[in-house]
Write a protein that holds these residues in place. Structure first.
Motif, PDB file in Angstrom:
ATOM      1  N   ARG A  45      52.406  76.598 -38.869  1.00  0.00           N
ATOM      2  CA  ARG A  45      51.688  75.623 -38.045  1.00  0.00           C
ATOM      3  C   ARG A  45      50.939  74.632 -38.909  1.00  0.00           C
ATOM      4  O   ARG A  45      50.537  74.985 -40.002  1.00  0.00           O
ATOM      5  CB  ARG A  45      50.674  76.349 -37.143  1.00  0.00           C
ATOM      6  N   PRO A  46      50.596  73.441 -38.476  1.00  0.00           N
ATOM      7  CA  PRO A  46      51.025  72.823 -37.228  1.00  0.00           C
ATOM      8  C   PRO A  46      52.397  72.166 -37.383  1.00  0.00           C
ATOM      9  O   PRO A  46      52.983  72.205 -38.465  1.00  0.00           O
ATOM     10  CB  PRO A  46      49.954  71.753 -37.016  1.00  0.00           C
ATOM     11  N   LEU A  50      43.384  76.426 -36.354  1.00  0.00           N
ATOM     12  CA  LEU A  50      43.607  75.302 -37.275  1.00  0.00           C
ATOM     13  C   LEU A  50      42.709  74.118 -36.936  1.00  0.00           C
ATOM     14  O   LEU A  50      42.434  73.279 -37.785  1.00  0.00           O
ATOM     15  CB  LEU A  50      45.076  74.857 -37.224  1.00  0.00           C
ATOM     16  N   GLN A  51      42.254  74.067 -35.676  1.00  0.00           N
ATOM     17  CA  GLN A  51      41.385  72.952 -35.281  1.00  0.00           C
ATOM     18  C   GLN A  51      40.066  72.991 -36.063  1.00  0.00           C
ATOM     19  O   GLN A  51      39.362  71.992 -36.144  1.00  0.00           O
ATOM     20  CB  GLN A  51      41.127  72.974 -33.756  1.00  0.00           C
ATOM     21  N   CYS A  54      51.240  74.074 -27.547  1.00  0.00           N
ATOM     22  CA  CYS A  54      49.943  73.424 -27.760  1.00  0.00           C
ATOM     23  C   CYS A  54      50.058  71.926 -28.003  1.00  0.00           C
ATOM     24  O   CYS A  54      49.043  71.239 -28.095  1.00  0.00           O
ATOM     25  CB  CYS A  54      49.179  74.114 -28.875  1.00  0.00           C
ATOM     26  N   CYS A 108      44.998  69.556 -38.120  1.00  0.00           N
ATOM     27  CA  CYS A 108      45.746  69.426 -36.869  1.00  0.00           C
ATOM     28  C   CYS A 108      45.037  68.471 -35.925  1.00  0.00           C
ATOM     29  O   CYS A 108      45.067  67.277 -36.117  1.00  0.00           O
ATOM     30  CB  CYS A 108      45.965  70.800 -36.245  1.00  0.00           C
ATOM     31  N   VAL A 109      44.375  69.012 -34.885  1.00  0.00           N
ATOM     32  CA  VAL A 109      43.762  68.103 -33.905  1.00  0.00           C
ATOM     33  C   VAL A 109      42.410  67.589 -34.399  1.00  0.00           C
ATOM     34  O   VAL A 109      41.767  68.194 -35.218  1.00  0.00           O
ATOM     35  CB  VAL A 109      43.562  68.813 -32.549  1.00  0.00           C
ATOM     36  N   CYS A 133      45.675  71.442 -26.998  1.00  0.00           N
ATOM     37  CA  CYS A 133      45.346  72.440 -28.022  1.00  0.00           C
ATOM     38  C   CYS A 133      44.929  73.770 -27.396  1.00  0.00           C
ATOM     39  O   CYS A 133      44.176  73.803 -26.432  1.00  0.00           O
ATOM     40  CB  CYS A 133      44.224  71.895 -28.899  1.00  0.00           C
ATOM     41  N   MET A 134      45.428  74.860 -27.946  1.00  0.00           N
ATOM     42  CA  MET A 134      45.067  76.189 -27.460  1.00  0.00           C
ATOM     43  C   MET A 134      44.067  76.872 -28.391  1.00  0.00           C
ATOM     44  O   MET A 134      43.798  78.060 -28.256  1.00  0.00           O
ATOM     45  CB  MET A 134      46.326  77.065 -27.320  1.00  0.00           C
ATOM     46  N   GLY A 135      43.558  76.120 -29.360  1.00  0.00           N
ATOM     47  CA  GLY A 135      42.502  76.658 -30.228  1.00  0.00           C
ATOM     48  C   GLY A 135      42.964  77.803 -31.109  1.00  0.00           C
ATOM     49  O   GLY A 135      42.327  78.853 -31.174  1.00  0.00           O
ATOM     50  N   CYS A 136      44.073  77.591 -31.833  1.00  0.00           N
ATOM     51  CA  CYS A 136      44.612  78.693 -32.645  1.00  0.00           C
ATOM     52  C   CYS A 136      43.798  78.945 -33.908  1.00  0.00           C
ATOM     53  O   CYS A 136      44.021  79.933 -34.598  1.00  0.00           O
ATOM     54  CB  CYS A 136      46.071  78.428 -33.013  1.00  0.00           C
ATOM     55  N   THR A 163      55.172  75.134 -32.328  1.00  0.00           N
ATOM     56  CA  THR A 163      53.977  75.498 -31.557  1.00  0.00           C
ATOM     57  C   THR A 163      54.347  76.068 -30.194  1.00  0.00           C
ATOM     58  O   THR A 163      53.524  76.102 -29.293  1.00  0.00           O
ATOM     59  CB  THR A 163      53.064  74.268 -31.380  1.00  0.00           C
TER      60      THR A 163
HETATM   61  S1  SF4 Z   1      44.993  73.614 -33.669  1.00  0.00           S
HETATM   62 FE1  SF4 Z   1      45.591  73.420 -31.504  1.00  0.00          FE
HETATM   63  S2  SF4 Z   1      47.213  71.872 -31.507  1.00  0.00           S
HETATM   64 FE2  SF4 Z   1      46.968  72.546 -33.644  1.00  0.00          FE
HETATM   65  S3  SF4 Z   1      48.507  74.169 -33.924  1.00  0.00           S
HETATM   66 FE3  SF4 Z   1      46.580  75.162 -33.298  1.00  0.00          FE
HETATM   67  S4  SF4 Z   1      46.673  75.346 -31.048  1.00  0.00           S
HETATM   68 FE4  SF4 Z   1      48.238  73.861 -31.702  1.00  0.00          FE
END
Ligand code: SF4
Length: 609
Positions: A282-283, A601-602, A592, A608-609, A596-599, A269
């Motif tokens: 990721r993640p 996957l959230q 991240c 992930c988060v 979290c940078m909000g890619c 990340t």
């Molecule tokens: S959802 Fe957030 S913490 Fe997870 S990989 Fe993406 S940026 Fe990183």
């Protein structure tokens, strides 16, 4: 199979051990012991195949699956290819010498675009129809997985189904699906429909592509109702519970890496903006020290190897790196087994790990600053400084390393000659520092290697243009002249290969005609300097009226539909655009794991988060 004929051919080829199988750890079962046969095809030579972690993992998993027999098939070297063809011997597996066209599933792993002609060569040599549309109900189902599948379109004429993402469970589901289709007596189309329901699978023939007059894509739409609009990458929440090899195969001939491999974590990340793997995997998911120690013990017992390699995209970021290295050294140094750390990031706390690793075997320090100046490193989001680099080099000299390898990328977006001078300065500083030391390790060797930037799908730079061939060659020449420094050696990557890689990596379905044309004109083993012919490829583009620059050195607008947009890797287009905009302003983005940078996957529950 005419065994006598095969034996007589083996007498005539270089390194026959590539083709004989029967190695320690190979699974040799009779064909009738299973009802599903899976040919794991590696589209490059045996030596590379046997060093590939994905193959080790899936080979063991599939062969441990009841009813499944998995056998290996590799791309033969040119001498063997010619002899097999001349003698009408189909390409066969290493385990049972089964011809490729007798398997239920022919599964390729795509690691590199410049292996694509090898895929065609293997299919044809194995008696499998090259074009997906020519296959019959009794032909094998040809699937492909691996990072170079993330843009499946260039190979969509040759592959029946692509699998995106973590393959451990997905490949078992594929086998179950094929079993069920066989039991029900399904034909090819029904089988592919069934396959398309597995998460991670993309079946190109169920999607239609329409183009604008300027050659860009107008739309990609499913042509039947029951397939997903955007097939989504398979993501395993944790890798701790996934099986990992305990008894990998020990080749008879030297492989690229003759050692044990422990995958300590998957994903990265850090967010380097040129890095496709960083987005595709990721993640971050880690294995525990306890289970890694167990795998190390089992592998050592099964193989007798004298080196353990820790594999991940960024080993220095593994939460327990010091503890793991310490424990491995404590247990294995008595047996003269060394530990190597291949991909440490510069800014990680590596000194402890380096000191431990050097107790057994003095090796080198490998660093990847990627760009020569702070400005350009900010553009690509490589958050390290010249100070960091020099600190690590000093520490390496202190513990007795004198072999420093530095990896850079040339041609990155916004690069100027000042950035190239930055590369030269780093090498010069290290050399001068070394010779200023009174007490220093013997034999300085600084190897500076540059690859050429290849804009890849699913990265923030996926819209960027690549330098044209002439510019790349000029920059390489400049570095060759500037890096004539005491103790420094310069290596560079073949420019023509990088240009082709860029064109194919961002290609659409039309690129399949070029790949087919190049293969028919004799292209294969393209990643090997002695076999690569740029002229063959140029002719294939010309014959098909396709402009290479359109794919390699053209900057794309944000509103253009990209060939790979049909695939959902979980990381959003919005995030990639945001990162690209930050790159233009040389703004860095934090790892991240610090927030979290909000890619994207959230938005997928539980991932992930
Ligand atoms: S959802 Fe957030 S913490 Fe997870 S990989 Fe993406 S940026 Fe990183």
């Amino acid at each position: 199979m005419d065994e006598r004929l095969i034996e007589s051919i083996l007498d005539k080829v270089d390194r026959p051990a590539r083709y004989i199988g029967g190695e320690l750890g190979a699974v040799n079962r009779q064909k009738n012991e299973g009802d599903i046969s899976f040919a794991f095809c590696f589209p490059d030579t045996y030596e590379l195949a046997m060093s590939h972690l994905g193959m080790k993992i899936l080979y063991e998993i599939l062969n441990d699956t009841p009813g499944v027999i998995c056998e290996r098939v590799c791309m033969p070297w040119k001498d063997m290819y010619v002899l097999l063809k001349e003698n009408n011997i189909p390409l066969f597996s290493l385990e049972n010498r089964t011809p490729l066209n007798e398997f239920d599933i022919v599964g390729f792993t795509f690691q590199y675009e410049m292996n694509f002609t090898n895929v065609l060569a293997m299919l044809e040599l194995g008696g499998v129809e090259i074009l997906s549309r020519d296959r019959k109900d009794n032909s094998p189902i040809v699937i492909a997985g691996g990072p170079s599948c993330c843009n499946p379109e260039p190979m969509s004429s040759f592959i029946d189904a692509f699998f995106m993402g973590d393959g451990e469970r997905g490949n078992i589901e594929i086998c179950e699906c094929i079993r069920s289709a066989k039991q029900k007596g399904f034909g090819r189309r029904e089988t592919l429909l069934l396959l398309s329901q597995i998460q991670g699978i993309y079946v190109p023939e169920f999607y239609s592509v329409n183009y604008n007059n300027d050659g860009t894509i107008k739309e990609v739409v499913p042509n039947i109702d029951s397939v997903p609009q955007n097939p989504r990458r398979r993501i395993e929440k944790s890798i701790e519970d996934l099986p990992f090899p305990k008894k990998p195969i020990v080749p008879f001939t030297q492989a690229v890496h003759d050692r044990m491999v422990l995958e300590i974590m998957r994903g990265c990340t850090q967010g380097c903006r040129f890095c496709q793997a960083g987005m595709l995997y990721r993640p971050v998911r880690e294995r525990s020290v306890e289970s890694l120690m167990e795998y190390a013990r089992a592998q050592e017992k099964a193989t007798g190897y004298e080196e353990i390699s820790l594999s991940s995209l960024s080993s220095g970021d593994y939460s327990h790196i010091d503890e793991l290295v310490e424990k491995l050294i404590a247990e294995f140094s008595k047996k003269r087994v060394s530990v190597s750390l291949p991909s440490l990031r510069l800014d990680s706390q590596i000194k402890g790990a380096l000191e431990e690793a050097s107790k057994v075997k003095k090796s080198g320090l490998t660093l990847a600053p990627e760009a020569g100046t702070q400005r350009l490193r900010d553009v690509i989001n490589k958050r390290i400084t010249n100070y960091d680099i020099m600190q690590r080099v000093k520490e390496a000299f202190e513990i007795g390393y004198s072999n420093i390898k530095l990896y850079f990328m040339m041609g990155l977006p916004t690069e100027t000659y000042e950035d190239l001078d930055g590369i030269v300065n780093i090498a010069k500083c290290i050399s001068e520092y070394y010779y200023s030391l009174h007490k220093r390790p013997k034999g300085l060797r600084i190897t500076v290697s540059t690859s050429t930037f290849v804009p890849k799908p699913f990265t923030p730079f996926q819209w960027a243009k690549q330098d044209d061939l002439e510019t790349i060659l000029k920059k390489q020449e400049y570095l060759r002249n500037s890096l004539r420094i005491k103790g420094v050696q310069y290596n560079w990557h073949e420019a023509e290969l990088s240009v082709l890689e860029a064109a194919i990596a961002r290609g659409d379905r039309n690129m399949g005609r070029v790949i087919y044309g190049a293969y028919k004109n004799g292209a294969m083993l393209d990643s090997w300097r002695e076999h690569f012919s740029y002229d063959i490829w140029k002719k294939a583009f010309l014959d098909n009226n396709i402009n290479m620059d359109f794919y390699s050195s053209r900057e794309r607008e944000y509103d253009e539909i990209l060939p790979w947009d049909i695939i959902d890797i979980g990381v959003s287009r919005d995030y990639l655009m945001r990162e690209n905009e930050r790159a233009k302003k040389a703004q860095t983005t934090r790892d991240c794991r610090q927030g979290c940078m909000g890619c994207g996957l959230q938005n997928i529950e539980g991932v992930c988060v």
